[in-house]
Design an enzyme around this catalytic site. Sequence first.
Site, PDB file in Angstrom:
ATOM      1  N   ASP A  77      -6.837  -0.725   7.854  1.00  0.00           N
ATOM      2  CA  ASP A  77      -6.276  -0.652   6.483  1.00  0.00           C
ATOM      3  C   ASP A  77      -6.723  -1.721   5.672  1.00  0.00           C
ATOM      4  O   ASP A  77      -6.349  -1.781   4.621  1.00  0.00           O
ATOM      5  CB  ASP A  77      -4.570  -0.452   6.645  1.00  0.00           C
ATOM      6  CG  ASP A  77      -4.257   0.786   6.874  1.00  0.00           C
ATOM      7  OD1 ASP A  77      -4.923   1.744   6.657  1.00  0.00           O
ATOM      8  OD2 ASP A  77      -2.719   0.932   6.855  1.00  0.00           O
ATOM      9  N   LYS A 104       0.954  -1.230  -0.022  1.00  0.00           N
ATOM     10  CA  LYS A 104       0.009  -0.047   0.029  1.00  0.00           C
ATOM     11  C   LYS A 104       0.840   1.074   0.097  1.00  0.00           C
ATOM     12  O   LYS A 104       1.956   1.276   0.859  1.00  0.00           O
ATOM     13  CB  LYS A 104      -0.838   0.061   1.145  1.00  0.00           C
ATOM     14  CG  LYS A 104      -1.609   1.191   1.819  1.00  0.00           C
ATOM     15  CD  LYS A 104      -2.314   1.344   2.896  1.00  0.00           C
ATOM     16  CE  LYS A 104      -1.401   1.122   4.076  1.00  0.00           C
ATOM     17  NZ  LYS A 104      -1.084   2.379   4.780  1.00  0.00           N
TER      18      LYS A 104
HETATM   19  O1  C5P Z   1      -6.488  -0.876  12.967  1.00  0.00           O
HETATM   20  P1  C5P Z   1      -5.057  -1.218  13.153  1.00  0.00           P
HETATM   21  O2  C5P Z   1      -4.900  -2.551  13.939  1.00  0.00           O
HETATM   22  O3  C5P Z   1      -4.290  -1.566  11.864  1.00  0.00           O
HETATM   23  O4  C5P Z   1      -4.463   0.211  13.580  1.00  0.00           O
HETATM   24  C1  C5P Z   1      -3.197   0.031  14.435  1.00  0.00           C
HETATM   25  C2  C5P Z   1      -3.033   1.112  15.299  1.00  0.00           C
HETATM   26  O5  C5P Z   1      -2.994   2.383  14.823  1.00  0.00           O
HETATM   27  C3  C5P Z   1      -4.495   1.307  16.108  1.00  0.00           C
HETATM   28  O6  C5P Z   1      -4.642   0.706  17.452  1.00  0.00           O
HETATM   29  C4  C5P Z   1      -4.461   2.927  16.393  1.00  0.00           C
HETATM   30  O7  C5P Z   1      -3.657   3.103  17.626  1.00  0.00           O
HETATM   31  C5  C5P Z   1      -3.770   3.541  15.307  1.00  0.00           C
HETATM   32  N1  C5P Z   1      -4.596   3.912  14.129  1.00  0.00           N
HETATM   33  C6  C5P Z   1      -5.283   5.168  14.537  1.00  0.00           C
HETATM   34  N2  C5P Z   1      -6.189   5.654  13.532  1.00  0.00           N
HETATM   35  C7  C5P Z   1      -6.229   4.840  12.295  1.00  0.00           C
HETATM   36  C8  C5P Z   1      -5.715   3.757  12.025  1.00  0.00           C
HETATM   37  C9  C5P Z   1      -4.925   3.328  12.820  1.00  0.00           C
HETATM   38  O8  C5P Z   1      -5.010   5.862  15.456  1.00  0.00           O
HETATM   39  N3  C5P Z   1      -7.154   5.440  11.446  1.00  0.00           N
END
Ligand code: C5P
Length: 288
Positions: A136, A9
Amino acid sequence: MCTVNAHAKINLYLHVTGKRPNGYHELDSLVTFADIYDEIKIEQADQFSLTINGEFAATLNTDNNLITKAAQKLAQALGKDLSIAMTLNKSIPVEAGLGGGSADAAATIRGLLQFWNIDADDITNLDEILMTLGADVPVCFAQQPVRMTGIGEILTPAPHIPETHCVLVFPGVSSSTPQVFAHYKGPFGKPVPLPEKWQDQDDFLNFIKSQHNDLYPPARERMPIIDEALNALQYQTGCTLTRMLGSGSTCIGFFETEDQACRAADEIYSTHSNWWVKNTQLLKSRKF
Ligand code: C5P
């Protein structure tokens, strides 16, 4: 048997526009994908297994891999038996800002739907399944140029991206996405209007040049090597623009021609043989 590709990505720009009470950040990001991918193979078997091969296999754990979670969630939602053997060939560096784990989870869902001959449109809660795997994962499931808003769940088609040659440099330091987001203290901007189309590569790169990655300041503060990677790219002949990607530490350099990108990648690797350096193209409009 079925094989699916999980492409790296590329956040062409990434603006943080707000923060939700649950700690997640609202984003405005133009996303496309690079022609670099992990490969996932799915075969019938007596029981579930996941084997990991490839350049970055050693950095991953088969026990709590997002691929297994994705497979389990989809099988559960569809009432399917998970009698499959999965093999991941890992070519995208891990925790590098290239969404590799999310791309693998999304490709697992895509692959299993293909393997079971099920249409994605027939699964009412697919969006929810994708989002519970990670913010993502929806964009990686789409795997085409889109603008991503909300915390990652709102996707709208992006204009056609002109032919663009680039070099990716991962300087070997993994980045913790939660930590980088946690160190972002604002400001929170507004989503930018996208043009209807970009006339050519210059027009496109001028637009990207006028945008930024809000996660760069908190990431470079924790990982100064990011600036070394950006400098290494910037001083190559034909490099028109550099940016850090996602939450780092991979950086991208855009080049006028494929030849220049190729030479730049060789040159950077010759002086930094412990860095992962790839010249690649960006996905323009169709799916890979
Ligand atoms: O959703 P994912 O596990 O990929 O996200 C990892 C971390 O990145 C989340 O726990 C959060 O702390 C941060 N994050 C965020 N805002 C987003 C995507 C991710 O704060 N839009």
